[in-house]
Design a protein around this motif. Structure first.
Motif, mmCIF file in Angstrom:
data_model
loop_
_atom_site.group_PDB
_atom_site.id
_atom_site.type_symbol
_atom_site.label_atom_id
_atom_site.label_comp_id
_atom_site.label_asym_id
_atom_site.label_seq_id
_atom_site.Cartn_x
_atom_site.Cartn_y
_atom_site.Cartn_z
ATOM 1 N N LEU A 33 0.861 -1.179 0.000
ATOM 2 C CA LEU A 33 0.000 0.000 0.000
ATOM 3 C C LEU A 33 0.900 1.232 0.000
ATOM 4 O O LEU A 33 1.689 1.429 0.929
ATOM 5 C CB LEU A 33 -0.898 0.004 1.240
ATOM 6 C CG LEU A 33 -1.824 1.212 1.380
ATOM 7 C CD1 LEU A 33 -2.907 1.178 0.310
ATOM 8 C CD2 LEU A 33 -2.435 1.274 2.770
ATOM 9 N N ASP A 34 0.763 2.058 -1.012
ATOM 10 C CA ASP A 34 1.577 3.273 -1.124
ATOM 11 C C ASP A 34 0.974 4.348 -0.206
ATOM 12 O O ASP A 34 0.456 5.371 -0.658
ATOM 13 C CB ASP A 34 1.622 3.734 -2.579
ATOM 14 C CG ASP A 34 2.638 4.842 -2.804
ATOM 15 O OD1 ASP A 34 3.335 5.225 -1.840
ATOM 16 O OD2 ASP A 34 2.728 5.334 -3.943
ATOM 17 N N PHE A 35 1.079 4.102 1.079
ATOM 18 C CA PHE A 35 0.401 4.919 2.078
ATOM 19 C C PHE A 35 0.837 6.378 2.030
ATOM 20 O O PHE A 35 0.017 7.299 2.116
ATOM 21 C CB PHE A 35 0.675 4.336 3.470
ATOM 22 C CG PHE A 35 0.046 5.101 4.594
ATOM 23 C CD1 PHE A 35 -1.268 4.865 4.956
ATOM 24 C CD2 PHE A 35 0.776 6.060 5.289
ATOM 25 C CE1 PHE A 35 -1.853 5.575 5.988
ATOM 26 C CE2 PHE A 35 0.209 6.772 6.329
ATOM 27 C CZ PHE A 35 -1.109 6.534 6.682
ATOM 28 N N PHE A 36 2.127 6.611 1.890
ATOM 29 C CA PHE A 36 2.640 7.969 1.990
ATOM 30 C C PHE A 36 2.317 8.826 0.763
ATOM 31 O O PHE A 36 2.525 10.044 0.800
ATOM 32 C CB PHE A 36 4.141 7.943 2.265
ATOM 33 C CG PHE A 36 4.469 7.443 3.638
ATOM 34 C CD1 PHE A 36 4.413 8.291 4.732
ATOM 35 C CD2 PHE A 36 4.788 6.108 3.852
ATOM 36 C CE1 PHE A 36 4.692 7.830 6.008
ATOM 37 C CE2 PHE A 36 5.075 5.643 5.125
ATOM 38 C CZ PHE A 36 5.020 6.497 6.206
ATOM 39 N N ASN A 37 1.818 8.216 -0.276
ATOM 40 C CA ASN A 37 1.344 8.975 -1.438
ATOM 41 C C ASN A 37 -0.173 8.934 -1.561
ATOM 42 O O ASN A 37 -0.723 9.162 -2.644
ATOM 43 C CB ASN A 37 2.008 8.471 -2.722
ATOM 44 C CG ASN A 37 3.450 8.943 -2.836
ATOM 45 O OD1 ASN A 37 3.742 10.114 -2.624
ATOM 46 N ND2 ASN A 37 4.357 8.036 -3.141
ATOM 47 N N GLY A 38 -0.847 8.626 -0.458
ATOM 48 C CA GLY A 38 -2.297 8.771 -0.413
ATOM 49 C C GLY A 38 -3.113 7.587 -0.861
ATOM 50 O O GLY A 38 -4.336 7.699 -1.011
ATOM 51 N N ARG A 41 -6.379 6.700 0.902
ATOM 52 C CA ARG A 41 -7.490 7.653 0.880
ATOM 53 C C ARG A 41 -8.287 7.616 -0.418
ATOM 54 O O ARG A 41 -9.191 8.428 -0.617
ATOM 55 C CB ARG A 41 -6.961 9.063 1.139
ATOM 56 C CG ARG A 41 -6.294 9.210 2.501
ATOM 57 C CD ARG A 41 -6.002 10.674 2.826
ATOM 58 N NE ARG A 41 -5.031 11.258 1.911
ATOM 59 C CZ ARG A 41 -3.706 11.175 2.069
ATOM 60 N NH1 ARG A 41 -3.207 10.496 3.094
ATOM 61 N NH2 ARG A 41 -2.892 11.744 1.211
ATOM 62 N N THR A 42 -7.966 6.687 -1.303
ATOM 63 C CA THR A 42 -8.708 6.599 -2.559
ATOM 64 C C THR A 42 -10.076 5.956 -2.328
ATOM 65 O O THR A 42 -10.291 5.232 -1.348
ATOM 66 C CB THR A 42 -7.938 5.758 -3.588
ATOM 67 O OG1 THR A 42 -7.849 4.402 -3.118
ATOM 68 C CG2 THR A 42 -6.534 6.310 -3.813
ATOM 69 N N ASP A 43 -10.996 6.214 -3.228
ATOM 70 C CA ASP A 43 -12.336 5.622 -3.114
ATOM 71 C C ASP A 43 -12.266 4.102 -3.177
ATOM 72 O O ASP A 43 -13.001 3.410 -2.467
ATOM 73 C CB ASP A 43 -13.237 6.151 -4.234
ATOM 74 C CG ASP A 43 -13.589 7.623 -4.064
ATOM 75 O OD1 ASP A 43 -13.435 8.137 -2.929
ATOM 76 O OD2 ASP A 43 -13.994 8.245 -5.059
ATOM 77 N N ASP A 44 -11.374 3.590 -4.044
ATOM 78 C CA ASP A 44 -11.248 2.144 -4.175
ATOM 79 C C ASP A 44 -10.801 1.513 -2.862
ATOM 80 O O ASP A 44 -11.360 0.496 -2.429
ATOM 81 C CB ASP A 44 -10.243 1.810 -5.287
ATOM 82 C CG ASP A 44 -10.000 0.315 -5.394
ATOM 83 O OD1 ASP A 44 -10.927 -0.409 -5.790
ATOM 84 O OD2 ASP A 44 -8.870 -0.129 -5.074
#
Length: 208
Positions: A33-38, A41-44
């Motif tokens: 999960l590319d957490f630090f690039n958001g 927080r995506t809808d998916d």
């Protein structure tokens, strides 16, 4: 069927689930999960976990979130790492979520992953006091015993150690806490143990 755990190496909460899966010999694989690039927080991603956080465990039609829930699923499915006194095991897992990892993770984030000019010194000072108080509780509990509950490793151990192997500073001095130090060594000597940055994809070095 291979289970998937959406996670990232910097997350101690994800590590609790990943470590349980690995030590239990579960058929699983990590999904970064590319957490630090958001990415959380995506809808998916929110459709998979409305809390917008890692880890997320997926196995067929089953989706689980929250580390302790994933840990319990793995233990009950494999019969491994369930303490004889389940109430005491759960007591320490819930304690960790509130007083242990719940505060250590926030402090580590504030001290290491925010830009230096945006680190809130007053908040860091307040949380640091709470982290030290909780570490003192853990040190006293482990003095004179090998494991958190009973005479063998259980989910309580893998919950309470979630942030304590990371190199980034957040006020935890392993050398100053000999009972915790010895306990962390015992966990790391279990067959299959891996450091969080070796067990899950992603690390600060990857983002440097």
């Amino acid at each position: 069927m291979t289970a998937k755990l959406t996670c990232f190496g910097e997350s101690g909460n994800a590590y609790k689930a990943a470590l349980t899966l690995e030590l239990a010999g579960y058929d699983w694989e990590p999904v970064w999960l590319d957490f630090f690039n958001g990415a959380a927080r995506t809808d998916d991603f929110r459709a998979r976990n409305e809390m917008a956080e890692a880890p997320v465990f997926e196995e067929g039609d089953l989706t689980l979130t929250q580390s302790c829930v994933i840990q319990l699923h793995v233990a009950k499915k494999t019969g491994k790492f369930l303490a004889a006194d389940e109430n005491q095991m759960l007591r320490w897992m819930f304690w960790d979520g509130q007083k242990g990892s719940g505060q250590q993770g926030a402090l580590r984030f504030l001290m290491n992953f925010l830009p230096e000019d945006k680190r809130p010194e007053q908040a860091i000072g307040f949380v640091s006091g709470r982290v030290q108080a909780a570490l003192a509780v853990l040190e006293r509990h482990l003095a004179g015993r090998d494991w958190m509950v009973g005479d063998a490793a259980s989910l309580a151990d893998f919950a309470c150690c979630g942030y304590l192997y990371y190199p980034e500073p957040f006020g935890f001095d392993r050398a100053a806490m000999p009972a915790i130090d010895a306990w962390l060594t015992r966990i790391s000597e279990l067959p299959g143990w891996k450091h969080p940055y070796d067990l899950m994809p992603g690390s600060p070095a990857d983002r440097a």
